[in-house]
Enzyme design. Structure first.
Site, PDB file in Angstrom:
ATOM      1  N   GLU A 270       0.737  -1.229  -0.174  1.00 14.48           N
ATOM      2  CA  GLU A 270      -0.109  -0.097  -0.016  1.00 14.48           C
ATOM      3  C   GLU A 270       1.035   1.344  -0.161  1.00 14.48           C
ATOM      4  O   GLU A 270       1.726   1.110   0.772  1.00 14.48           O
ATOM      5  CB  GLU A 270      -0.744   0.015   1.171  1.00 14.48           C
ATOM      6  CG  GLU A 270      -1.638   1.202   1.375  1.00 14.48           C
ATOM      7  CD  GLU A 270      -2.439   1.129   2.661  1.00 14.48           C
ATOM      8  OE1 GLU A 270      -3.135   2.146   3.150  1.00 14.48           O
ATOM      9  OE2 GLU A 270      -1.985   0.321   3.670  1.00 14.48           O
ATOM     10  N   PHE A 271       0.526   2.253  -0.836  1.00 15.10           N
ATOM     11  CA  PHE A 271       1.134   3.407  -0.760  1.00 15.10           C
ATOM     12  C   PHE A 271       0.243   4.414   0.151  1.00 15.10           C
ATOM     13  O   PHE A 271      -0.808   4.570   0.096  1.00 15.10           O
ATOM     14  CB  PHE A 271       1.059   4.144  -2.104  1.00 15.10           C
ATOM     15  CG  PHE A 271       1.504   5.590  -2.185  1.00 15.10           C
ATOM     16  CD1 PHE A 271       2.966   5.669  -2.422  1.00 15.10           C
ATOM     17  CD2 PHE A 271       0.684   6.774  -2.114  1.00 15.10           C
ATOM     18  CE1 PHE A 271       3.485   6.960  -2.340  1.00 15.10           C
ATOM     19  CE2 PHE A 271       1.178   7.788  -2.033  1.00 15.10           C
ATOM     20  CZ  PHE A 271       2.822   8.070  -2.254  1.00 15.10           C
ATOM     21  N   ILE A 272       1.019   5.009   1.298  1.00 15.47           N
ATOM     22  CA  ILE A 272       0.426   5.808   2.272  1.00 15.47           C
ATOM     23  C   ILE A 272       0.671   7.287   1.890  1.00 15.47           C
ATOM     24  O   ILE A 272       2.096   7.475   1.932  1.00 15.47           O
ATOM     25  CB  ILE A 272       0.882   5.387   3.696  1.00 15.47           C
ATOM     26  CG1 ILE A 272       0.155   3.985   3.904  1.00 15.47           C
ATOM     27  CG2 ILE A 272       0.312   6.399   4.776  1.00 15.47           C
ATOM     28  CD1 ILE A 272       0.489   3.406   5.478  1.00 15.47           C
TER      29      ILE A 272
ATOM     30  N   ASP B 222      12.397  -2.822  15.236  1.00 17.14           N
ATOM     31  CA  ASP B 222      13.466  -1.952  14.542  1.00 17.14           C
ATOM     32  C   ASP B 222      12.687  -0.661  14.601  1.00 17.14           C
ATOM     33  O   ASP B 222      12.927   0.354  13.374  1.00 17.14           O
ATOM     34  CB  ASP B 222      13.864  -2.399  13.049  1.00 17.14           C
ATOM     35  CG  ASP B 222      15.197  -1.604  12.787  1.00 17.14           C
ATOM     36  OD1 ASP B 222      15.629  -0.949  13.570  1.00 17.14           O
ATOM     37  OD2 ASP B 222      15.447  -1.599  11.517  1.00 17.14           O
TER      38      ASP B 222
END
Length: 329
Positions: free
Chosen positions: A128-130, A233
């Site tokens: 997904e591109f946010i 991380d």
């Protein structure tokens, strides 16, 4: 509006690695359409991704391990990471971690869609591109939502993860164990200490570190350790905010472990008082929390030593020696 993606990549410095906001592509550049044949990324986007047209492909700078690209289509935008040298196992681990966090419905993460091999070698992950907004450091929301994720996702298998994955580019061993102290001593500290001896011939840090790893039990007196889902991380480059100002976390090295281990990168995560206050309202601090903080920092200092060299050795050695004195071992 600022659009940004951050990468799990620490630069060789004694200080916190820089925050990278690499979506600084030229928006006036005419969009290009993929011309490469036998392109599995393009094929997925135009089939399972439900797009009929790719209107733009924009390279994204800023990563030191993987390359990244934004694909704009008539079905929305996709974010793609590729690595020309490493097979799909690295991205499979990332996708499993992202999906595990996504399914908690707590803190926002990019939804993973597809992992595969490249025909010329290497691998890719489509997610997904946010769209991110101008940085609004909502520390309270970050602390609360992270604690909600830790509280929501537990494992009946114990400590570990479904697959081994990576912390930066270092292998991270996630073989299941029922005992947290044993898991952390062997799969976290022990593995990093072994790498240091193999890479640098550093028998001093190996022997002292192993002595510490054999004597961790007093640090966990009266502590109940549950296997919580961890990002693994969590530093400033892997934390951002969406256009509504809600926190988003990226590029995980997930496993099920002690929730306190999530703060191991706090030396370059920028967690403040509001963060911890909100976090501990959901997940109360346990006895000895302050004494254990450096223990979890040690893992990441050792990893930085193994990745970037001797600049981090003194930090790791200092923590080891302080604990050996404290524990009188």
């Amino acid at each position: 509006m600022v659009v940004a993606i951050s990468f799990s990549c620490c630069m060789p410095s004694l200080h916190c690695p820089p925050i990278i906001h690499p979506f600084n592509f030229n928006k006036n550049k005419p969009p290009t359409v993929a011309a490469m044949s036998n392109d599995p990324v393009r094929e997925w986007i135009l089939s399972e991704g439900k797009a009929t047209q790719i209107t733009g492909i924009s390279p994204v700078g800023g990563g030191c391990i993987n390359s990244a690209t934004r694909y704009d289509t008539d079905a929305g935008s996709f974010f793609v990471k590729t690595n020309r040298r490493i097979g799909p196992s690295m991205f499979e681990g990332e996708a499993l971690g992202l999906n595990a966090m996504y399914e908690t419905g707590s803190i926002r993460v990019p939804k993973p869609y597809k992992v595969g091999s490249l025909p010329t070698g290497g691998s890719y992950i489509i997610m997904e591109f946010i769209e991110f907004g101008a940085s609004r450091r909502n520390q309270s929301a970050l602390g609360r939502k992270l604690a909600e994720m830790h509280k929501a996702a537990k494992s009946e298998k114990g400590f570990g993860f479904h697959v081994d994955n990576t912390i930066g580019s270092t292998p991270q061993i996630n073989t299941w164990m029922s005992d947290w102290i044993e898991f952390y001593a062997e799969h976290r500290l022990g593995y990093q200490l072994k790498l240091a001896r193999e890479q640098y011939g550093d028998s001093t840090i190996y022997e002292r570190g192993k002595r510490l790893a054999r004597n961790l039990a007093p640090l966990f007196k009266d502590v109940v350790v549950e296997p919580c889902l961890l990002h693994g991380d969590l530093w400033s480059g892997n934390i951002t905010y969406d256009k509504n100002g809600e926190p988003v976390i990226l590029d995980p090295a997930c496993y099920y472990g002690h929730n306190e281990a999530e703060f191991g990168m706090s030396w370059c995560a920028g967690f403040g008082g509001d963060f911890y206050k909100a976090y501990f309202e959901v997940m109360p601090a346990q006895p000895g929390f302050e004494q254990r903080r450096d223990l979890y920092t040690l893992y990441h200092y050792l990893n930085h030593y193994n990745l970037f060299g001797s600049g981090y050795r003194s930090n790791a050695m200092s923590i080891i020696d302080d604990y050996l004195r404290m524990l009188n071992v």
